[in-house]
Design an enzyme around this catalytic site. Sequence first.
Site, PDB file in Angstrom:
ATOM      1  N   CYS A   1      14.756  -4.542  -2.317  1.00 16.31           N
ATOM      2  CA  CYS A   1      13.293  -3.613  -2.409  1.00 16.31           C
ATOM      3  C   CYS A   1      14.102  -2.325  -1.622  1.00 16.31           C
ATOM      4  CB  CYS A   1      12.224  -3.653  -2.035  1.00 16.31           C
ATOM      5  SG  CYS A   1      12.094  -5.383  -3.862  1.00 16.31           S
TER       6      CYS A   1
ATOM      7  N   ARG B   1      11.839 -10.739  -9.960  1.00 18.41           N
ATOM      8  CA  ARG B   1      12.213 -11.933  -8.699  1.00 18.41           C
ATOM      9  C   ARG B   1      11.266 -12.439  -7.632  1.00 18.41           C
ATOM     10  NH1 ARG B   1      13.633  -7.210  -4.439  1.00 18.41           N
ATOM     11  NH2 ARG B   1      13.999  -9.457  -3.707  1.00 18.41           N
TER      12      ARG B   1
ATOM     13  N   LYS C   1       8.472 -17.271  -2.002  1.00 22.45           N
ATOM     14  CA  LYS C   1      10.531 -16.959  -2.062  1.00 22.45           C
ATOM     15  C   LYS C   1      10.846 -16.307  -0.782  1.00 22.45           C
ATOM     16  CE  LYS C   1      10.985 -11.886  -2.765  1.00 22.45           C
ATOM     17  NZ  LYS C   1      12.085 -11.637  -1.651  1.00 22.45           N
ATOM     18  N   ASN C   2      10.279 -16.287   0.295  1.00 25.58           N
ATOM     19  CA  ASN C   2      10.960 -15.719   1.010  1.00 25.58           C
ATOM     20  C   ASN C   2      10.879 -16.723   2.479  1.00 25.58           C
ATOM     21  OD1 ASN C   2      10.795 -12.621   0.614  1.00 25.58           O
ATOM     22  ND2 ASN C   2       9.005 -12.225   2.140  1.00 25.58           N
TER      23      ASN C   2
ATOM     24  N   ASP D   1       3.716  -6.761   2.674  1.00 24.84           N
ATOM     25  CA  ASP D   1       4.061  -6.689   1.246  1.00 24.84           C
ATOM     26  C   ASP D   1       2.593  -7.647   0.723  1.00 24.84           C
ATOM     27  OD1 ASP D   1       6.284  -6.863   1.974  1.00 24.84           O
ATOM     28  OD2 ASP D   1       7.332  -8.788   1.910  1.00 24.84           O
TER      29      ASP D   1
ATOM     30  N   ARG E   1      17.327   0.718   5.368  1.00 26.32           N
ATOM     31  CA  ARG E   1      16.800  -1.106   5.754  1.00 26.32           C
ATOM     32  C   ARG E   1      17.614  -1.539   7.095  1.00 26.32           C
ATOM     33  NH1 ARG E   1      13.923  -4.661   1.057  1.00 26.32           N
ATOM     34  NH2 ARG E   1      13.994  -6.194   3.187  1.00 26.32           N
ATOM     35  N   PRO E   2      18.299  -1.247   8.160  1.00 27.67           N
ATOM     36  CA  PRO E   2      19.551  -1.468   9.139  1.00 27.67           C
ATOM     37  C   PRO E   2      19.145  -2.704   9.526  1.00 27.67           C
ATOM     38  CG  PRO E   2      17.500  -0.461  10.249  1.00 27.67           C
ATOM     39  CD  PRO E   2      17.151  -0.620   9.177  1.00 27.67           C
TER      40      PRO E   2
HETATM   41  C1  UD1 Z   1      11.507  -9.747   5.417  1.00 26.20           C
HETATM   42  C2  UD1 Z   1      11.135  -9.922   3.512  1.00 26.20           C
HETATM   43  C3  UD1 Z   1      10.247  -8.403   2.918  1.00 26.20           C
HETATM   44  C4  UD1 Z   1       8.627  -7.761   4.416  1.00 26.20           C
HETATM   45  C5  UD1 Z   1       9.424  -7.918   5.498  1.00 26.20           C
HETATM   46  C6  UD1 Z   1       8.554  -6.912   6.257  1.00 26.20           C
HETATM   47  C7  UD1 Z   1      12.145 -11.146   2.917  1.00 26.20           C
HETATM   48  C8  UD1 Z   1      13.927 -12.010   2.398  1.00 26.20           C
HETATM   49  N1  UD1 Z   1      11.483 -10.229   3.475  1.00 26.20           N
HETATM   50  O1  UD1 Z   1      12.111  -8.227   4.898  1.00 26.20           O
HETATM   51  O2  UD1 Z   1       9.553  -8.573   1.661  1.00 26.20           O
HETATM   52  O3  UD1 Z   1       8.205  -6.896   3.659  1.00 26.20           O
HETATM   53  O4  UD1 Z   1       9.989  -9.028   6.337  1.00 26.20           O
HETATM   54  O5  UD1 Z   1       7.429  -8.151   6.692  1.00 26.20           O
HETATM   55  O6  UD1 Z   1      11.851 -12.396   3.702  1.00 26.20           O
HETATM   56  N2  UD1 Z   1      14.791  -3.616  11.230  1.00 26.20           N
HETATM   57  C9  UD1 Z   1      15.786  -2.943  12.173  1.00 26.20           C
HETATM   58  N3  UD1 Z   1      16.991  -3.590  12.015  1.00 26.20           N
HETATM   59  C10 UD1 Z   1      17.553  -4.656  11.896  1.00 26.20           C
HETATM   60  C11 UD1 Z   1      16.154  -5.247  10.821  1.00 26.20           C
HETATM   61  C12 UD1 Z   1      14.981  -4.939  11.057  1.00 26.20           C
HETATM   62  O7  UD1 Z   1      15.847  -1.746  12.590  1.00 26.20           O
HETATM   63  O8  UD1 Z   1      18.318  -5.034  12.040  1.00 26.20           O
HETATM   64  C13 UD1 Z   1      13.453  -2.639  11.179  1.00 26.20           C
HETATM   65  C14 UD1 Z   1      13.159  -2.458  10.143  1.00 26.20           C
HETATM   66  O9  UD1 Z   1      13.640  -1.810   9.242  1.00 26.20           O
HETATM   67  C15 UD1 Z   1      11.561  -2.766   9.845  1.00 26.20           C
HETATM   68  C16 UD1 Z   1      11.550  -3.802  10.447  1.00 26.20           C
HETATM   69  O10 UD1 Z   1      12.165  -3.822  11.224  1.00 26.20           O
HETATM   70  O11 UD1 Z   1      11.359  -1.233  10.023  1.00 26.20           O
HETATM   71  C17 UD1 Z   1      11.070  -5.095  10.191  1.00 26.20           C
HETATM   72  O12 UD1 Z   1      12.415  -5.326   8.860  1.00 26.20           O
HETATM   73  P1  UD1 Z   1      12.732  -7.302   8.713  1.00 26.20           P
HETATM   74  O13 UD1 Z   1      11.232  -7.659   9.215  1.00 26.20           O
HETATM   75  O14 UD1 Z   1      13.832  -7.474   9.391  1.00 26.20           O
HETATM   76  O15 UD1 Z   1      12.732  -7.547   7.629  1.00 26.20           O
HETATM   77  P2  UD1 Z   1      13.128  -8.074   6.182  1.00 26.20           P
HETATM   78  O16 UD1 Z   1      13.822  -9.453   7.066  1.00 26.20           O
HETATM   79  O17 UD1 Z   1      14.534  -7.284   6.258  1.00 26.20           O
END
Ligand code: UD1
Length: 446
Positions: free
Chosen positions: A133, A413, A38-39, A321, A138-139
């Site tokens: 989710c 999903r 998926k990812n 996850d 989630r910034p």
């Molecule tokens: C992706 C996965 C999700 C998984 C996560 C962590 C997909 C579609 N989703 O989510 O299933 O749980 O990786 O393995 O691939 N953060 C910031 N600023 C940002 C972006 C992120 O502070 O601009 C922080 C988030 O709050 C979190 C951490 O970074 O604490 C990791 O988030 P991130 O790896 O970006 O997760 P996703 O890509 O949203």
Amino acid sequence: MSIPINNLYEGSDIQKMEKIVINGGTPLKGSVEISGAKNAVVAILPATLLAQDVCRIENIPDISDVTIMLKILSQLGAQVKMINRSTYEIDTRGVNSYIVPNEHTKHLRASYYMLGALLGRFNKAKVSMPGGCWFGVRPIDLHLRGFELLGASVSIDNAMVNAEAEELVGSVVYMDTVSVGATVNVMLAAVKAKGQTIIENAAREPHIVDLANFLNSMGADIRGAGTDTIKIYGVDELHGCTYSIIPDQIEAGTYMVAAAATKGDVVIKNVIPKHLESITKKLLDCGVEVEEYDEAVRVSCSGRPLRCNVKTMPHPGFPTDMQPQMTVLLSIADGTSIVSESVWDNRFRYVDQLLRMGANISVEGKVAIVQGVEKLYGAPVGADDLRAGAAMLIAAFAAEGQSLIENLSHIDRGYERFVEKFRNLGADIQRVEFPDPEEESAESVG
Ligand code: UD1
């Protein structure tokens, strides 16, 4: 026990809801084929926009996140042709819009990859803020900062993110936090930028490597994916290609834990065992047997699992996850385990549901103290989010008695044909329709 699908409500205005009914206690046995990741696919589908050509993509999982992503591509003007159940051809030559409205983005976190892909293609993108989710805040600041460093100006107006550049120019992008999403988005935007981009403290997940391999198959020049420094040498043009998505690490891990929690014996096929190492390691710590083959793992467990501690980390650490699923296994382990969540602020909401099934878990902030109980008992529970839903399935399979699981859209999903796959392993699982009780009571009152 069998519950008939109720036809009584056909033609009425009452909304139908679906639930899963599971009669637990059967050890899962047999083999299961894992679908495409998926990812990875939610990053690779937007990446097709960068080619202005035809891409043939194989091993695409049949999940609702993919359906939504394909709809977004079609709305932008792409021709999407289904070749067979897991292969699609995507022709992005006719794409003429850089705007993605809220209608679809609200269902899907990864819709924000449209930002990087459209910016890379048109030097401008306008995409509604993403859904997905909820694990706390989630910034997307790191994504937006990355675009700015490549020369884009970025603004948010009425929940739409606007990014625009005269020209994208390579830069050094240091990620303050390891972020899968920001790493993907910067790769997408940088692949056709002028000059070299270096992403420092990049995410190393298998889906990052898969995206880099896909982009390189389209003619990109990306090196170092899978390490924390990714170098992207901008190219003028990309072309179409044929590409097969990697197997889903988390789907595989979910079946591994389900086998262990039900004291079963399951061969999980079409996997890359290397991607499963952190999960395998924890299962071994719990006294579960795991045998590795070239493209399969066999998981079996005959007694009660042992306790162990788990801390989630970015890859190659234990994946966040898989945290809810692993907590279910530990909830029936012999002894007390500590589960620490270090990626998301709020990823233990599902614990309330496990308490209804007899688990003994207390949560303090980002730490859960899991005192193993002999047994879980079936109960009506909800799937709070995608992986929480997977955890509920595992808990219900392991439990004594019947469980009802609601909010299936979350599970749809990310898990292809999960009812069929689990049933093939011997699970007593059915998907049934019920009228929405709220609608029904509103009807009867009215
Ligand atoms: C992706 C996965 C999700 C998984 C996560 C962590 C997909 C579609 N989703 O989510 O299933 O749980 O990786 O393995 O691939 N953060 C910031 N600023 C940002 C972006 C992120 O502070 O601009 C922080 C988030 O709050 C979190 C951490 O970074 O604490 C990791 O988030 P991130 O790896 O970006 O997760 P996703 O890509 O949203």
